[in-house]
Design a protein around this motif. Structure first.
Motif, PDB file in Angstrom:
ATOM      1  N   ARG A  33       0.834  -1.207   0.000  1.00 38.34           N
ATOM      2  CA  ARG A  33       0.000   0.000   0.000  1.00 38.34           C
ATOM      3  C   ARG A  33       0.871   1.261   0.000  1.00 38.34           C
ATOM      4  NH1 ARG A  33      -3.230  -1.029   4.243  1.00 38.34           N
ATOM      5  NH2 ARG A  33      -4.791  -1.950   2.881  1.00 38.34           N
ATOM      6  N   PHE A  36       3.301   1.490  -3.439  1.00 33.24           N
ATOM      7  CA  PHE A  36       2.674   1.571  -4.760  1.00 33.24           C
ATOM      8  C   PHE A  36       1.378   2.387  -4.791  1.00 33.24           C
ATOM      9  CE2 PHE A  36       5.280  -2.252  -4.708  1.00 33.24           C
ATOM     10  CZ  PHE A  36       6.028  -2.084  -5.860  1.00 33.24           C
ATOM     11  N   VAL A  38      -1.759   1.743  -3.906  1.00 36.84           N
ATOM     12  CA  VAL A  38      -2.843   0.953  -4.492  1.00 36.84           C
ATOM     13  C   VAL A  38      -3.776   0.469  -3.389  1.00 36.84           C
ATOM     14  CG1 VAL A  38      -1.484   0.169  -6.467  1.00 36.84           C
ATOM     15  CG2 VAL A  38      -1.475  -1.183  -4.367  1.00 36.84           C
ATOM     16  N   SER A  39      -4.927  -0.039  -3.784  1.00 34.63           N
ATOM     17  CA  SER A  39      -5.819  -0.706  -2.845  1.00 34.63           C
ATOM     18  C   SER A  39      -5.335  -2.141  -2.688  1.00 34.63           C
ATOM     19  CB  SER A  39      -7.250  -0.707  -3.369  1.00 34.63           C
ATOM     20  OG  SER A  39      -7.730   0.603  -3.465  1.00 34.63           O
ATOM     21  N   VAL A  56      -4.961  -6.941  -5.031  1.00 30.84           N
ATOM     22  CA  VAL A  56      -4.473  -5.586  -5.292  1.00 30.84           C
ATOM     23  C   VAL A  56      -5.258  -5.016  -6.464  1.00 30.84           C
ATOM     24  CG1 VAL A  56      -2.474  -4.258  -6.058  1.00 30.84           C
ATOM     25  CG2 VAL A  56      -2.150  -6.186  -4.522  1.00 30.84           C
ATOM     26  N   SER A  57      -5.585  -3.719  -6.399  1.00 35.19           N
ATOM     27  CA  SER A  57      -6.207  -3.068  -7.556  1.00 35.19           C
ATOM     28  C   SER A  57      -5.595  -1.686  -7.758  1.00 35.19           C
ATOM     29  CB  SER A  57      -7.719  -2.960  -7.391  1.00 35.19           C
ATOM     30  OG  SER A  57      -8.030  -2.117  -6.313  1.00 35.19           O
ATOM     31  N   VAL A  58      -5.569  -1.280  -9.024  1.00 33.66           N
ATOM     32  CA  VAL A  58      -5.003   0.015  -9.396  1.00 33.66           C
ATOM     33  C   VAL A  58      -5.826   0.596 -10.543  1.00 33.66           C
ATOM     34  CG1 VAL A  58      -3.316  -1.048 -10.949  1.00 33.66           C
ATOM     35  CG2 VAL A  58      -2.875   1.225 -10.069  1.00 33.66           C
ATOM     36  N   ALA A  60      -5.702   3.828 -13.443  1.00 31.74           N
ATOM     37  CA  ALA A  60      -4.837   4.835 -14.064  1.00 31.74           C
ATOM     38  C   ALA A  60      -5.419   5.267 -15.405  1.00 31.74           C
ATOM     39  CB  ALA A  60      -3.430   4.289 -14.249  1.00 31.74           C
ATOM     40  N   HIS A  65       0.758   2.273 -17.559  1.00 27.83           N
ATOM     41  CA  HIS A  65       1.023   2.569 -16.150  1.00 27.83           C
ATOM     42  C   HIS A  65       0.460   1.475 -15.247  1.00 27.83           C
ATOM     43  CE1 HIS A  65       1.950   4.864 -12.604  1.00 27.83           C
ATOM     44  NE2 HIS A  65       0.696   4.737 -12.201  1.00 27.83           N
ATOM     45  N   VAL A  66      -0.734   1.012 -15.538  1.00 27.82           N
ATOM     46  CA  VAL A  66      -1.331  -0.071 -14.750  1.00 27.82           C
ATOM     47  C   VAL A  66      -0.449  -1.314 -14.814  1.00 27.82           C
ATOM     48  CG1 VAL A  66      -3.304  -1.643 -14.576  1.00 27.82           C
ATOM     49  CG2 VAL A  66      -3.681   0.784 -14.986  1.00 27.82           C
ATOM     50  N   VAL A  69       2.757  -0.818 -12.709  1.00 31.19           N
ATOM     51  CA  VAL A  69       2.509  -0.914 -11.267  1.00 31.19           C
ATOM     52  C   VAL A  69       2.305  -2.364 -10.852  1.00 31.19           C
ATOM     53  CG1 VAL A  69       0.904  -0.317  -9.402  1.00 31.19           C
ATOM     54  CG2 VAL A  69       1.630   1.435 -11.038  1.00 31.19           C
ATOM     55  N   LEU A  70       1.474  -3.107 -11.574  1.00 30.11           N
ATOM     56  CA  LEU A  70       1.229  -4.513 -11.225  1.00 30.11           C
ATOM     57  C   LEU A  70       2.502  -5.345 -11.334  1.00 30.11           C
ATOM     58  CD1 LEU A  70      -2.280  -5.190 -12.804  1.00 30.11           C
ATOM     59  CD2 LEU A  70      -1.721  -4.771 -10.399  1.00 30.11           C
TER      60      LEU A  70
END
Length: 98
Positions: A33, A36, A38-39, A56-58, A60, A65-66, A69-70
Motif C-alpha cells: 500500500r 505503490f 494501491v488498494s 491488489v487493484s489500481v 490509471a 502505467h497499470v 505498477v502490477l
C-alpha cells in the motif's frame, strides 16, 4: 480509464497460528500500500495458517502505467524472503469494457 487487479497466492514460512500469520501478512499489505499507492487487502485463505491470498487493484489513465505498477508489485512480492509466491493472476480492463 484502465483498471488492473491482481491476486497473489502466498505460502508462508514457519507459521503455526492465525496470530503468527497476521504478523507476516500485515507488513506485506502495508508495504504494498505504501510503496505503490494501491488498494490492497488479504482476500482469501483466511482460515489457513500457512497460506495467504492478497488482492491488489489500481486505476490509471493509461494501460502501460497499470501494467507497470502490477509488475512492480509482483517483483516486490516475489522478493520477500519470509514467503513463497505460489501464483499470480492479473487482469487489466478498460472502463469502457464494463
Amino acid at each position: 480509464m484502465w483498471i488492473g487487479f491482481a491476486d497473489f497466492d502466498f505460502l508462508l514460512g514457519d507459521v503455526s497460528s492465525l496470530k503468527e500469520k497476521r504478523s507476516v501478512v500485515r507488513p506485506i499489505v502495508a508495504d504494498i500500500r505504501k510503496r505503490f499507492a494501491v488498494s490492497v487487502a488479504e482476500v482469501g485463505h483466511l482460515d489457513k495458517h500457512r497460506r495467504a491470498e492478497i488482492g491488489v487493484s489500481v486505476v490509471a489513465a493509461d494501460r502501460a502505467h497499470v501494467d507497470e505498477v502490477l509488475s512492480g508489485i509482483e517483483r516486490a512480492a516475489a522478493g520477500r524472503p519470509e514467503v513463497e509466491l505460489l501464483s499470480v493472476r492479473q487482469r487489466i480492463i478498460e472502463a469502457d469494457d464494463i
